[in-house]
Design a protein around this motif. Structure first.
Motif, mmCIF file in Angstrom:
data_model
loop_
_atom_site.group_PDB
_atom_site.id
_atom_site.type_symbol
_atom_site.label_atom_id
_atom_site.label_comp_id
_atom_site.label_asym_id
_atom_site.label_seq_id
_atom_site.Cartn_x
_atom_site.Cartn_y
_atom_site.Cartn_z
ATOM 1 N N TYR A 93 0.838 -1.331 -0.099
ATOM 2 C CA TYR A 93 0.049 -0.201 0.075
ATOM 3 C C TYR A 93 0.877 1.103 -0.024
ATOM 4 C CZ TYR A 93 -4.162 -2.833 0.944
ATOM 5 O OH TYR A 93 -5.164 -3.625 0.771
ATOM 6 N N PRO A 94 0.472 2.446 -0.682
ATOM 7 C CA PRO A 94 1.284 3.309 -0.881
ATOM 8 C C PRO A 94 1.766 4.152 0.614
ATOM 9 C CG PRO A 94 -0.440 3.644 -2.140
ATOM 10 C CD PRO A 94 -0.660 2.463 -1.410
ATOM 11 N N ASP A 95 0.810 4.051 1.509
ATOM 12 C CA ASP A 95 1.103 4.468 2.883
ATOM 13 C C ASP A 95 2.064 3.425 3.988
ATOM 14 O OD1 ASP A 95 -1.219 3.064 2.896
ATOM 15 O OD2 ASP A 95 -1.949 3.995 4.888
ATOM 16 N N GLU A 96 2.225 2.271 3.291
ATOM 17 C CA GLU A 96 3.018 1.409 3.897
ATOM 18 C C GLU A 96 4.020 0.624 3.133
ATOM 19 O OE1 GLU A 96 -0.149 -1.221 5.502
ATOM 20 O OE2 GLU A 96 -0.362 -0.047 7.266
ATOM 21 N N PRO A 97 4.972 1.259 2.735
ATOM 22 C CA PRO A 97 6.010 0.742 1.600
ATOM 23 C C PRO A 97 6.757 -0.389 1.976
ATOM 24 C CG PRO A 97 6.674 2.651 2.563
ATOM 25 C CD PRO A 97 5.325 2.816 3.105
ATOM 26 N N GLU A 98 6.477 -0.822 3.209
ATOM 27 C CA GLU A 98 7.481 -1.898 3.453
ATOM 28 C C GLU A 98 6.611 -3.288 3.125
ATOM 29 O OE1 GLU A 98 10.640 -2.762 5.272
ATOM 30 O OE2 GLU A 98 10.828 -0.917 4.029
ATOM 31 N N GLY A 99 5.384 -3.040 2.812
ATOM 32 C CA GLY A 99 4.581 -4.060 2.474
ATOM 33 C C GLY A 99 3.802 -4.716 3.450
ATOM 34 N N MET A 100 2.879 -5.651 3.359
ATOM 35 C CA MET A 100 1.837 -6.118 4.003
ATOM 36 C C MET A 100 2.427 -6.825 5.171
ATOM 37 S SD MET A 100 1.031 -5.989 1.124
ATOM 38 C CE MET A 100 -0.548 -5.271 -0.015
ATOM 39 N N ILE A 101 1.846 -6.871 6.319
ATOM 40 C CA ILE A 101 2.465 -7.900 7.452
ATOM 41 C C ILE A 101 1.823 -8.944 7.288
ATOM 42 C CG2 ILE A 101 2.280 -8.017 10.113
ATOM 43 C CD1 ILE A 101 2.628 -4.864 10.138
ATOM 44 N N ARG A 102 2.821 -10.318 7.714
ATOM 45 C CA ARG A 102 2.002 -11.401 7.555
ATOM 46 C C ARG A 102 2.727 -12.463 8.612
ATOM 47 N NH1 ARG A 102 -1.327 -9.361 4.907
ATOM 48 N NH2 ARG A 102 -2.063 -9.566 2.972
ATOM 49 N N ASP A 103 2.107 -13.508 8.713
ATOM 50 C CA ASP A 103 2.568 -14.641 9.655
ATOM 51 C C ASP A 103 3.004 -15.772 8.901
ATOM 52 O OD1 ASP A 103 2.923 -16.700 11.717
ATOM 53 O OD2 ASP A 103 1.254 -15.873 12.845
ATOM 54 N N TYR A 104 4.353 -15.888 8.708
ATOM 55 C CA TYR A 104 4.892 -17.014 8.052
ATOM 56 C C TYR A 104 5.384 -18.197 8.597
ATOM 57 C CZ TYR A 104 5.003 -13.569 4.034
ATOM 58 O OH TYR A 104 4.646 -12.601 3.116
ATOM 59 N N VAL A 105 4.593 -19.436 8.351
ATOM 60 C CA VAL A 105 5.045 -20.354 8.992
ATOM 61 C C VAL A 105 5.445 -21.692 8.170
ATOM 62 C CG1 VAL A 105 2.452 -21.360 8.843
ATOM 63 C CG2 VAL A 105 3.883 -22.325 10.748
ATOM 64 N N GLY A 125 5.106 -2.698 -6.499
ATOM 65 C CA GLY A 125 3.732 -3.031 -6.988
ATOM 66 C C GLY A 125 2.544 -2.628 -6.099
ATOM 67 N N PRO A 126 1.272 -2.361 -6.593
ATOM 68 C CA PRO A 126 0.170 -1.997 -5.832
ATOM 69 C C PRO A 126 -0.256 -3.089 -5.263
ATOM 70 C CG PRO A 126 -0.244 -1.929 -8.091
ATOM 71 C CD PRO A 126 0.999 -1.968 -8.196
ATOM 72 N N PRO A 127 -1.020 -2.909 -4.130
ATOM 73 C CA PRO A 127 -1.821 -3.984 -3.746
ATOM 74 C C PRO A 127 -2.960 -4.559 -4.497
ATOM 75 C CG PRO A 127 -2.601 -1.968 -2.694
ATOM 76 C CD PRO A 127 -1.482 -1.660 -3.432
ATOM 77 N N ARG A 128 -3.070 -6.040 -4.403
ATOM 78 C CA ARG A 128 -4.017 -6.714 -5.295
ATOM 79 C C ARG A 128 -5.382 -6.654 -4.691
ATOM 80 N NH1 ARG A 128 -0.020 -11.112 -4.621
ATOM 81 N NH2 ARG A 128 -0.124 -10.079 -2.842
ATOM 82 N N LYS A 129 -6.353 -7.209 -5.410
ATOM 83 C CA LYS A 129 -7.673 -7.242 -4.741
ATOM 84 C C LYS A 129 -7.676 -8.265 -3.662
ATOM 85 C CE LYS A 129 -10.150 -5.808 -9.050
ATOM 86 N NZ LYS A 129 -11.394 -6.498 -9.972
ATOM 87 N N GLY A 130 -8.126 -8.158 -2.678
ATOM 88 C CA GLY A 130 -8.311 -8.702 -1.455
ATOM 89 C C GLY A 130 -7.021 -8.675 -0.494
#
Length: 315
Positions: free
Chosen positions: A205-217, A268-273
């Motif tokens: 997202y433009p206001d979060e350039p580091e990308g989405m936060i996820r939990d990788y297992v 790249g921009p965020p994708r749908k969902g």
């Protein structure tokens, strides 16, 4: 007599790793997979394999012949953007297909169904962080809606037919055999691109350039949860993740560092969902399944890179 376990989607990334663990523990394993994303290369020779879509009426013939004690349901359409663009097809696989599995399970005396759900999508933009199993459910994609509906289905079958279940809500799973396609395979996508000296896309997202936060297992930890669920966690739901937040940028840097490359990703921009963040509280699994993750992100990425390097050397 050995217990027999039927794994739907058992030739796929996670399902095949689960099949290996069940075989190692002495179970008889039957796999049903249409090979739309799975591969016969993933299957041990001891597995009895049927190539079939779970929506097919012929699924009943397999249940009648094999009479499994346990069904482990991994077969699914897993792409969030695809589900939004193709909601009817997503429902065909993730709802109609699962109902077919449940009907067969009841008719042929299955003792337990292990349903794989999505902790990474089902809570939406969660009201609590990390999200526990008691967090309000807020599915924000067709994929997530159908996963939640599947949970209601299996609860109904327990109520109506006394079919025991355990629901495992996965975080973002990665590891050997992951297919480098769709957003669910970001780790394998990054690794394969960088092994070929190609810059992957990094969505943010433009206001979060580091990308989405996820939990990788790591997949080996996920496999252990599937083993524990055979005899524990009856008629309950469990998050399966790490509780450790990782941005897409940090994930990329971890992989790039281990591969010794300074190639920059393409923004790249965020994708749908795309959710902004997703993180799971997995303390319930520790208390009731005796499960907790053993792999750090560094260790899991290292093993995954080795798998893909070996795969490349065989080409």
């Amino acid at each position: 007599m050995k217990r027999k376990i039927l794994i739907t989607g058992g030739a796929g990334f996670i399902g095949s790793n689960v099949a290996d663990a069940y075989l190692a523990d002495g179970y008889e394993v039957v796999v049903v997979d249409d090979l739309s994303s799975g591969s016969l290369e993933n299957l041990d020779s001891r597995v009895k394999f049927y190539q079939l879509n779970i929506c097919s009426p012929a699924l009943e013939e397999i249940f009648a012949r094999e009479k499994p004690d346990v069904v482990n349901h991994h077969a699914a359409q897993i792409s969030v953007p695809y589900s939004i663009e193709n909601p009817i097809n997503d429902a065909e696989i993730n709802l109609k297909g699962f109902l077919n599995v449940l009907q067969c399970s009841v008719k042929y005396g299955v003792r337990k169904v292990i349903l794989i759900s999505s902790g990474g999508a089902i809570y939406g933009e969660a009201e609590e962080y990390p999200a526990s199993e008691n967090c309000p459910l807020n599915p924000l994609s067709i994929y997530a809606i159908h996963k939640l509906t599947s949970e209601y289905y299996v609860r109904f079958y327990q109520y109506q037919y006394n079919l025991t279940y355990t629901i495992l809500r996965y975080a973002n799973v990665y590891g050997p055999r992951q297919v480098a396609q769709s957003e669910a395979g970001v780790v394998s996508i990054f690794i394969e691109k960088l092994l070929h000296n190609q810059a992957p896309m990094l969505y943010a997202y433009p206001d979060e350039p580091e990308g989405m936060i996820r939990d990788y297992v790591y997949v080996k930890d996920v496999v252990r949860a599937n083993v524990a669920a055979l005899d524990k966690g009856d008629n309950d739901v469990f998050n399966i993740g790490t509780g450790q937040e990782t941005t897409t940028s940090f994930l990329y840097r971890t992989i790039a560092w281990q591969l010794g490359t300074d190639l920059r990703p393409i923004p790249g921009p965020p994708r749908k969902g795309d959710l902004r963040r997703s993180l799971l509280d997995c303390s319930k699994a520790f208390k009731e399944l005796g499960w907790s993750p053993l792999y750090t992100l560094d260790a899991g990425i290292r093993e995954t890179i080795e798998f893909f390097k070996n795969k490349e050397s065989l080409k």
